[in-house]
Design an enzyme around this catalytic site. Structure first.
Site, PDB file in Angstrom:
ATOM      1  N   ALA A  63       0.834  -1.193   0.013  1.00  0.00           N
ATOM      2  CA  ALA A  63       0.112  -0.189  -0.020  1.00  0.00           C
ATOM      3  C   ALA A  63       0.935   1.194  -0.006  1.00  0.00           C
ATOM      4  O   ALA A  63       1.800   1.341   0.388  1.00  0.00           O
ATOM      5  CB  ALA A  63      -0.934  -0.001   1.265  1.00  0.00           C
ATOM      6  N   GLY A 102       0.232  -5.280   0.638  1.00  0.00           N
ATOM      7  CA  GLY A 102      -0.712  -5.592  -0.336  1.00  0.00           C
ATOM      8  C   GLY A 102      -0.263  -6.099  -1.581  1.00  0.00           C
ATOM      9  O   GLY A 102      -1.097  -6.491  -2.392  1.00  0.00           O
ATOM     10  N   GLU A 105      -0.665  -9.680  -1.188  1.00  0.00           N
ATOM     11  CA  GLU A 105      -2.237  -9.724  -1.190  1.00  0.00           C
ATOM     12  C   GLU A 105      -2.645  -9.915  -2.638  1.00  0.00           C
ATOM     13  O   GLU A 105      -3.644 -10.720  -3.030  1.00  0.00           O
ATOM     14  CB  GLU A 105      -3.188  -8.985  -0.438  1.00  0.00           C
ATOM     15  N   GLU A 125       2.608  -5.459   7.553  1.00  0.00           N
ATOM     16  CA  GLU A 125       1.742  -4.395   8.106  1.00  0.00           C
ATOM     17  C   GLU A 125       1.639  -4.352   9.670  1.00  0.00           C
ATOM     18  O   GLU A 125       1.748  -3.241  10.333  1.00  0.00           O
ATOM     19  CB  GLU A 125       0.211  -4.830   7.935  1.00  0.00           C
TER      20      GLU A 125
END
Ligand code: NAD
Length: 693
Positions: A63, A102, A105, A125
């Site tokens: 992210a 992310g 992910e 994270e």
């Protein structure tokens, strides 16, 4: 077409190339582009499979943290993942370099993952106080064993491609050209049934209840009240016990809760604060720097040895100098022992140790500094000794060499004044143990050249330190603030607290250790010397004499087996000592202080606000460039808990008006005249503002 990701079709396979340098951060533009390309590939009958690929170094770093505080524009990453889940064609993530957060992910929502041998995968994270919020907590335990998934998510540690292959996270490790391998891989996947991770069962044998009870206990112990790891465990449990979509919902709730919490805000503050320290307003980024290929360290004591190790670890040859052979031998002996301990722990190879030792040259001759690009002086803390060394350096060092001092209290300008090249003089204040502690205060003298400052900041980075600029003042940023903290810690004893109560309250607040454990570890004689000097120079600065009484009895701390606590031989565990109680009782009688019950809350406020108030003073005087620099000093040099973001950030979260009000209350209490609210604190509190804006 969006620039953030490119689209091409090769032999019936769509290739989506993430193109958002430097790390392929999944900001809005990139998410939107991936979404658009996925839809296009799905709609095109000629496309039979899809490859998502990043750059050579980054599949994706995850992210874009800057977007965290703003309203996120759609499509969000879960929307992209949903699109991936709905695809009727095989999706292959081709991972070159890092796939993090992310980024991983995104790869987990593909049907297949292939990677280059050098690739690294992780869900970091937790380090920012949050959890993988786009299905990571639900997908990872469905593809690798639960124990491993929990470990990866609660520690944030990365794993290698090889390990990922062993665990089943990666389907194939490929050599050579990643795109060509991905195309070949995708081709053979065409027509095979599509296996979505979301449809798998979590990889956990046995009873989830018993498993998670044990995991929760373990993680709670390790995370010390910091909420993200436990929230991650709850999501992992949901992955094992609930349908995928239910688990996703729980993940989202947990993510939002953590995101709004102070802990995550503090950790994100720390993330940005670390990147700010290198920015110096009047020293532009393109300021020419000097070359540092060779170093010298003078003084092979506690600090000099550790500093030399820093250079050796970075592959910079360093000459270590002391007055006589015995001192040099002692210094080298300790360095050798330190490296050997790391080898024994399996964190360094024997060849690496030998190589690093090979970078350290020992000598007793000061003239051997003549080739060094930087010379760090770490001799006794006495102005006359340091000035004498610098006069000699002036004559011996090559032109343009940086002359640095590791002094912790002395005036860098006065040290520089003894040379004909004050522009080359700078302070490099390392922290003990210098080979371990990340903080480096870089002290900018009145005449320090901008290039010298820029070079030293860059060197800090090379040595893997967090370099923070400080102006010249007694104690610089960190120790100047610590003096006020120390002053209050002793006043608390005068008033009736015990060392163990003060330490307990501060440890509960999250400090790596309380003040009295810290004094005993550092050696009480050091503070005693400083106080003796202060009694002459600054009679306005009042101290409790309890610490002096402790020192008068030879209780210098761990090294003498006794200090504010007592110690068993060979053990560092502080044990409360009735003799210390007697010293405190008699001192209280002497000054006529009646002991009162003091709450842990008051202890934490008195000590942390002492830091904050002096920090505000330091900021206003321009000694620190910004509040977040002060925070970094305390986070990396003084064991301030990361999830509180440093003293200035902590004060911001409490509210500066509240901090000021408490300080005004302290002014009416014991030794209240020692509290003077810093004008900057008063100004910001009145205006409803913060230190870190
Ligand atoms: P130390 O006493 O352990 O080591 C000092 C070394 O300098 C000794 O080995 C001594 O023989 C050598 N030395 C003295 N005069 C010399 C000379 N003229 N030429 C060559 N060598 C000489 O001291 P230390 O704790 O390493 O502290 C060194 C400096 O670092 C001091 O300025 C101190 O204030 C600063 N400092 C110390 C700490 C700490 O925690 N110890 C932390 C930060 C900064």
């Amino acid at each position: 077409m969006s620039e953030a990701a490119q689209y091409a079709v090769r032999d019936g396979i769509a290739v989506i190339t993430l193109n958002n340098p430097p790390v392929n951060g999944l900001g809005n533009a990139l998410r939107a582009a991936v979404m658009e390309h996925l839809k296009k590939a799905e709609a095109d009958a000629a496309v039979r499979a899809v490859v998502i690929i990043g750059s050579a170094k980054f599949f994706s770093g995850g992210a874009d943290i800057r977007e965290f505080s703003a309203t996120r524009l759609p499509p969000d990453l879960p929307d992209v993942n949903n699109q991936q889940d709905s695809m009727g064609k095989p999706l292959v993530a081709a991972i070159g370099g890092f796939a993090l957060g992310g980024g991983l992910e995104l790869a987990l929502a593909c049907h297949y993952r292939i990677a280059l041998p050098r690739s690294q995968l992780g869900l970091p994270e937790v380090k920012l106080g949050i959890l993988p919020g786009s299905g990571g907590t639900q997908r990872l335990p469905r593809i690798i064993p639960m124990t491993e998934a929990v470990r990866m998510m609660t520690t944030g540690a990365m794993i290698s491609a090889e390990r990922a292959k062993e665990l089943g996270l990666v389907d194939e490790i490929v050599q050579g050209d990643l795109l060509e391998s991905a195309l070949a891989f995708a081709k053979q996947a065409i027509g095979k049934p599509l296996r979505r991770i979301r449809d798998q069962k979590a990889k956990l044998d046995g009873d989830p209840k018993a498993f998670f009870a044990q995991v929760r206990e373990q993680v709670a112990k390790e995370s010390k009240g910091y909420p993200a790891p436990l929230e991650i465990v709850a999501c992992a449990e949901a992955a094992a016990t609930l349908p995928f979509d239910e688990g996703r919902k729980q993940e989202r709730v947990g993510f939002d809760r953590l995101m709004k919490g102070t802990e995550s805000k503090a950790l994100r503050h720390m993330f940005f604060a670390e990147r700010q320290t290198a920015k110096i307003p009047d020293v532009p980024e393109d300021t020419p720097v000097r070359t540092v290929k060779k170093a010298a360290v003078i003084g092979a004591g506690t600090m000099g040895g550790g500093i030399a190790m820093n250079f050796a670890n970075a592959g910079i040859p360093v000459t270590l100098i002391d007055m006589n052979q015995a001192a040099v031998d002692k210094g080298i002996g300790i360095i050798r022992k330190n490296y050997a301990a790391t080898v024994a722990k399996g964190r360094l190879k024997q060849e690496e140790m030998d190589q690093r030792l090979g970078f350290i040259k020992e000598t007793t001759k000061l003239e051997e500094i003549k080739d060094a690009d930087i010379i760090v002086e770490a001799v006794f803390e006495r102005m006359d000794v340091k000035q004498d060394i610098f006069r000699q350096l002036d004559a011996l060092a090559k032109p343009g060499a940086i002359l640095a001092t590791n002094t912790s209290t002395l005036d860098v300008d006065q040290i520089a004044a003894g040379t004909k090249r004050p522009q080359d003089v700078i302070g490099t204040h390392f922290f003990s143990p210098a080979n371990v502690m990340r903080l480096l205060e870089v002290v900018r003298g009145k005449h320090t050249d901008k290039g010298v400052l820029a070079t030293t900041m860059k060197l800090g980075k090379t040595l893997k330190k967090v370099a923070v600029v400080s102006g010249v003042c007694e104690g610089f940023i960190g120790n100047r603030m610590l003096e006020k903290y120390g002053q209050q810690s002793l006043f608390l004893l005068d008033e009736g607290a015990t060392p163990q109560q003060v330490d307990g309250a501060m440890a509960k607040f999250g400090m790596a250790m309380g003040p009295f454990t810290m004094y005993d570890m550092a050696g009480n004689d050091i503070g005693w010397e400083i106080r003796k000097r202060r009694y002459q120079e600054r009679p306005d600065f009042v101290y409790s004499r309890i610490a002096d009484r402790i020192c008068e009895q030879g209780r210098f701390g761990q090294k003498t087996g006794k200090g504010f606590y007592k110690y068993e031989p060979g053990n560092r565990k502080p044990i409360p000592d009735p003799d210390v109680q007697k010293i405190m009782d008699s001192y209280r009688t002497e000054i006529g202080a009646k002991p009162r019950a003091i709450s842990d809350e008051e202890i934490v406020e008195r000590l942390t606000y002492a830091l904050v108030n002096e920090g505000a003073q330091i900021l206003e005087e321009g000694i620190a460039l910004r509040a977040s620099d002060i925070d970094m000093v305390y986070l990396t040099g003084y064991g301030f808990p990361p999830y509180r973001g440093g003293p200035m950030f902590y004060a911001d979260t409490v509210g500066l008006d509240k901090v000021l009000k408490s300080i005004e209350g302290f002014q009416k209490g014991y030794q209240g005249a020692q509290w003077k609210p810093a004008p900057l604190l008063v100004k910001l509190a009145k205006a409803g503002r913060k230190f870190n804006e």
